[in-house]
Design a protein around this motif. Structure first.
Motif, PDB file in Angstrom:
ATOM      1  N   LYS A   1       0.850  -1.189   0.000  1.00  0.00           N
ATOM      2  CA  LYS A   1       0.000   0.000   0.000  1.00  0.00           C
ATOM      3  C   LYS A   1       0.886   1.240   0.000  1.00  0.00           C
ATOM      4  CE  LYS A   1      -3.678  -2.634   0.703  1.00  0.00           C
ATOM      5  NZ  LYS A   1      -2.987  -3.947   0.677  1.00  0.00           N
ATOM      6  N   MET A   2       0.554   2.197  -0.865  1.00  0.00           N
ATOM      7  CA  MET A   2       1.249   3.491  -0.871  1.00  0.00           C
ATOM      8  C   MET A   2       0.298   4.545  -1.403  1.00  0.00           C
ATOM      9  SD  MET A   2       3.863   3.158  -4.144  1.00  0.00           S
ATOM     10  CE  MET A   2       4.521   1.553  -3.710  1.00  0.00           C
TER      11      MET A   2
ATOM     12  N   ALA B   1       6.248  -7.832   0.564  1.00  0.00           N
ATOM     13  CA  ALA B   1       4.814  -8.079   0.705  1.00  0.00           C
ATOM     14  C   ALA B   1       4.241  -7.369   1.924  1.00  0.00           C
ATOM     15  CB  ALA B   1       4.559  -9.583   0.809  1.00  0.00           C
ATOM     16  N   ASN B   2       3.033  -6.803   1.738  1.00  0.00           N
ATOM     17  CA  ASN B   2       2.253  -6.159   2.797  1.00  0.00           C
ATOM     18  C   ASN B   2       2.931  -4.937   3.400  1.00  0.00           C
ATOM     19  OD1 ASN B   2       0.096  -8.077   2.693  1.00  0.00           O
ATOM     20  ND2 ASN B   2       1.389  -9.526   3.811  1.00  0.00           N
ATOM     21  N   SER B   3       3.870  -4.361   2.696  1.00  0.00           N
ATOM     22  CA  SER B   3       4.508  -3.130   3.177  1.00  0.00           C
ATOM     23  C   SER B   3       3.571  -1.941   3.005  1.00  0.00           C
ATOM     24  CB  SER B   3       5.809  -2.875   2.405  1.00  0.00           C
ATOM     25  OG  SER B   3       6.728  -3.916   2.607  1.00  0.00           O
ATOM     26  N   VAL B   4       3.709  -0.966   3.880  1.00  0.00           N
ATOM     27  CA  VAL B   4       2.959   0.293   3.778  1.00  0.00           C
ATOM     28  C   VAL B   4       3.978   1.406   3.606  1.00  0.00           C
ATOM     29  CG1 VAL B   4       1.355   1.865   4.912  1.00  0.00           C
ATOM     30  CG2 VAL B   4       1.091  -0.608   5.210  1.00  0.00           C
TER      31      VAL B   4
ATOM     32  N   PHE C   1       5.992  -1.817   8.089  1.00  0.00           N
ATOM     33  CA  PHE C   1       4.863  -0.919   8.320  1.00  0.00           C
ATOM     34  C   PHE C   1       5.206  -0.025   9.516  1.00  0.00           C
ATOM     35  CE2 PHE C   1       0.234  -0.662  10.004  1.00  0.00           C
ATOM     36  CZ  PHE C   1       0.147   0.642   9.561  1.00  0.00           C
ATOM     37  N   PRO C   2       5.623   1.229   9.241  1.00  0.00           N
ATOM     38  CA  PRO C   2       5.835   1.808   7.908  1.00  0.00           C
ATOM     39  C   PRO C   2       7.101   1.250   7.254  1.00  0.00           C
ATOM     40  CG  PRO C   2       6.523   3.351   9.583  1.00  0.00           C
ATOM     41  CD  PRO C   2       5.901   2.190  10.308  1.00  0.00           C
ATOM     42  N   ALA C   3       7.155   1.339   5.931  1.00  0.00           N
ATOM     43  CA  ALA C   3       8.265   0.743   5.190  1.00  0.00           C
ATOM     44  C   ALA C   3       9.574   1.466   5.472  1.00  0.00           C
ATOM     45  CB  ALA C   3       7.963   0.771   3.691  1.00  0.00           C
ATOM     46  N   LYS C   4      10.653   0.698   5.484  1.00  0.00           N
ATOM     47  CA  LYS C   4      11.996   1.240   5.628  1.00  0.00           C
ATOM     48  C   LYS C   4      12.951   0.358   4.834  1.00  0.00           C
ATOM     49  CE  LYS C   4      12.743  -1.328   9.931  1.00  0.00           C
ATOM     50  NZ  LYS C   4      13.072  -1.220  11.377  1.00  0.00           N
ATOM     51  N   ILE C   5      14.155   0.813   4.645  1.00  0.00           N
ATOM     52  CA  ILE C   5      15.156   0.035   3.928  1.00  0.00           C
ATOM     53  C   ILE C   5      15.641  -1.096   4.830  1.00  0.00           C
ATOM     54  CG2 ILE C   5      17.448   0.078   2.869  1.00  0.00           C
ATOM     55  CD1 ILE C   5      16.933   2.964   2.057  1.00  0.00           C
ATOM     56  N   VAL C   6      15.523  -2.326   4.325  1.00  0.00           N
ATOM     57  CA  VAL C   6      15.923  -3.484   5.122  1.00  0.00           C
ATOM     58  C   VAL C   6      17.061  -4.257   4.469  1.00  0.00           C
ATOM     59  CG1 VAL C   6      13.657  -3.734   6.173  1.00  0.00           C
ATOM     60  CG2 VAL C   6      14.162  -4.936   4.036  1.00  0.00           C
TER      61      VAL C   6
END
Length: 220
Positions: A149-150, A164-167, A182-187
């Motif tokens: 989702k964005m 998958a399922n990142s916001v 969630f919330p998305a970050k660099i992993v």
């Protein structure tokens, strides 16, 4: 939104090149059988032909039958995708819920999975304060996993992979990274290189095109 030559079909040759890139990004085999048996393949072909007819200014009476077929197929597949949103080389692995805002701008070779929502701003704004881009701008060779989702005027750099399922709540301007959460970050620093097929690389007419993100930045 500025006119983006790479992300638009201007003539029949462009239309054929875009369809070829979509074909290679998806599977690169059995085009006639897949068109007959797979509604997603028919959707992509109709999408490109509809974009071509719209962009050359074909009369509505000419476009109407195809648009009727396209809309019915969109509902059957569960897609809410506007024309002139995706660059060449899109891959839709499955049919099912998928929404992309009409003002979004997505580059070449995007692989996008079921359950993804790419939306505009989720707040009511004064028309005088609406930014030039009110929906995500996504670069080339981006992998978007299921359920992502964005929304809003954010940017995703080229060669990124979104888990998958990142916001996604803000822009990621560093290319070639893994984004998740969630919330998305660099992993991670492993981007989309091994997660998609770059269909445009198989089409000579599209090999030399520039990045859509570079075009947007040049346009200011």
């Amino acid at each position: 939104m500025p006119a983006l030559p790479e992300n638009r079909i201007h003539n029949w040759l462009d239309c054929r090149a875009f369809m070829a890139a979509d074909y290679y990004s998806r599977s690169g085999r059995r085009p006639v059988i897949e068109f007959v048996m797979n509604p997603v393949v028919r959707f992509l072909v109709l999408l490109r032909i509809a974009e071509w007819l719209l962009n050359i200014g074909a009369p509505f009476i000419v476009r109407a039958p195809l648009m009727f077929w396209f809309r019915r197929l969109s509902m059957r597949c569960g897609f809410s995708i506007s024309l002139n949103v995706f660059g060449p080389g899109i891959a839709l692995p499955h049919y099912g819920p998928l929404m992309v805002h009409q003002d979004a701008c997505i580059g070449r070779n995007c692989r996008i999975h079921i359950g993804t929502v790419i939306a505009g701003s989720a707040v009511i704004m004064d028309p005088a304060e609406v930014p030039e881009f009110d929906a995500p701008i996504i670069g080339d060779n981006v992998y978007i996993g299921p359920g992502v989702k964005m929304s809003g005027p954010l940017r995703i750099a080229s060669d990124c992979a979104i888990g998958a399922n990142s916001v996604v709540t803000h822009s990621f301007n560093r290319p070639g990274v893994m984004i998740s959460g969630f919330p998305a970050k660099i992993v991670g620093l492993q981007g989309s290189q091994d997660m998609l097929v770059r269909g445009c690389d198989f089409v000579p007419a599209l090999r030399a095109t520039e990045s859509i993100i570079d075009d947007l930045q040049a346009a200011g």
